[in-house]
Design an enzyme around this catalytic site. Structure first.
Site, short mmCIF file in Angstrom:
data_model
loop_
_atom_site.label_atom_id
_atom_site.label_comp_id
_atom_site.label_asym_id
_atom_site.label_seq_id
_atom_site.Cartn_x
_atom_site.Cartn_y
_atom_site.Cartn_z
N ARG A 1 9.30 12.22 3.96
CA ARG A 1 10.00 11.28 4.84
C ARG A 1 10.54 10.06 4.11
O ARG A 1 11.08 9.14 4.74
CB ARG A 1 9.05 10.85 5.97
CG ARG A 1 8.80 11.97 6.95
CD ARG A 1 7.52 11.82 7.73
NE ARG A 1 7.36 12.91 8.70
CZ ARG A 1 6.98 14.16 8.38
NH1 ARG A 1 6.71 14.47 7.11
NH2 ARG A 1 6.89 15.09 9.30
N TRP B 1 0.87 -1.20 0.00
CA TRP B 1 0.00 0.00 0.00
C TRP B 1 0.89 1.23 0.00
O TRP B 1 1.93 1.25 0.66
CB TRP B 1 -0.88 0.02 1.26
CG TRP B 1 -2.29 -0.44 1.00
CD1 TRP B 1 -2.70 -1.73 0.85
CD2 TRP B 1 -3.46 0.38 0.90
NE1 TRP B 1 -4.05 -1.77 0.66
CE2 TRP B 1 -4.56 -0.49 0.69
CE3 TRP B 1 -3.70 1.75 0.98
CZ2 TRP B 1 -5.86 -0.04 0.54
CZ3 TRP B 1 -5.00 2.21 0.84
CH2 TRP B 1 -6.07 1.32 0.62
N HIS C 1 -10.40 4.62 9.74
CA HIS C 1 -9.60 3.44 9.38
C HIS C 1 -8.14 3.59 9.78
O HIS C 1 -7.51 2.65 10.28
CB HIS C 1 -9.69 3.25 7.85
CG HIS C 1 -9.70 1.82 7.44
ND1 HIS C 1 -10.86 1.14 7.18
CD2 HIS C 1 -8.71 0.96 7.22
CE1 HIS C 1 -10.57 -0.10 6.82
NE2 HIS C 1 -9.26 -0.24 6.85
C1 DLZ Z 1 -7.31 -0.73 3.84
C2 DLZ Z 1 -6.11 0.12 3.96
C3 DLZ Z 1 -6.21 1.51 4.04
C4 DLZ Z 1 -7.53 2.21 4.02
N1 DLZ Z 1 -5.15 2.30 4.10
C5 DLZ Z 1 -3.91 1.73 4.13
C6 DLZ Z 1 -2.76 2.53 4.22
O1 DLZ Z 1 -2.79 3.78 4.23
N2 DLZ Z 1 -1.56 1.90 4.29
C7 DLZ Z 1 -1.44 0.53 4.29
O2 DLZ Z 1 -0.32 0.03 4.38
N3 DLZ Z 1 -2.53 -0.25 4.18
C8 DLZ Z 1 -3.75 0.31 4.08
N4 DLZ Z 1 -4.86 -0.48 3.97
C9 DLZ Z 1 -4.69 -1.93 3.78
C10 DLZ Z 1 -4.55 -2.73 5.09
O3 DLZ Z 1 -3.27 -2.53 5.67
C11 DLZ Z 1 -4.71 -4.25 4.82
O4 DLZ Z 1 -3.84 -4.65 3.80
C12 DLZ Z 1 -6.13 -4.61 4.40
O5 DLZ Z 1 -7.08 -4.13 5.32
C13 DLZ Z 1 -6.29 -6.15 4.28
O6 DLZ Z 1 -6.08 -6.77 5.53
#
Ligand code: DLZ
Length: 156
Positions: free
Chosen positions: A129, A24, A90
């Protein structure tokens, strides 16, 4: 005076390191990851002492960190992710789960875990960063080398 940690001489040649990267905000975590890997190499961590894994998002970092530790092939794990606040709560749930999860894994296994997770209010903060001389990846790698060496000392 620097607010950042100052490191004494570091030698990573005996350190076995796990590196877990969340995909992500992938541009950000890619920069953090490449900065960390380059620093591990600069300080002598052999390529075959690095165990690299990817997970979809930061929420999965604690599980993969624990899985790597359970292989008994690592002295320390660097967990890399980037959480960016959105318009729902979230972010808070994820930030709490990931920081508590990584802390729990470290304390329950006795293996140091470096918290390489940016928690940012917006993308601009995350970029600041993770780019150029402010890239946190190299600092986290140095922290991992220091802790990895301590861990091998405790074991011997
Ligand atoms: C769902 C989600 C959201 C909204 N935002 C991020 C984020 O900013 N950074 C990140 O690393 N992961 C995000 N995720 C995904 C969750 O970490 C996770 O992969 C999912 O909820 C599946 O378990």
């Amino acid at each position: 005076m620097s607010k950042y940690a100052i490191f004494n001489e570091l030698n990573g040649e005996n350190v076995h390191v796990g590196i877990v990267r969340a995909r992500w905000n992938g541009d950000i975590t890619h920069n953090l990851y490449t900065g960390a890997v380059a620093t591990f190499s600069d300080y002598g961590v052999p390529h075959d002492h690095m165990r690299k894994r990817e997970v979809p998002g930061s929420f999965e970092l604690p599980w993969m960190t624990q899985s790597l530790i359970n292989t008994h092939e690592v002295d320390v794990v660097l967990a890399i992710g980037c959480l960016i606040q959105g318009s729902t709560p979230h972010f808070e749930y994820l930030a709490n789960a990931v920081s508590n999860g990584l802390t729990t894994v470290s304390l329950q296994t006795g293996i140091p875990v470096v918290f390489g997770v940016l928690t940012c209010l917006n993308e601009e903060q995350a970029r600041e960063r993770s780019e150029g001389s402010h890239n946190h990846g190299p600092e986290w790698a140095k922290t991992a080398i220091e802790l990895g060496n301590m861990q091998t000392e405790f074991r011997s």
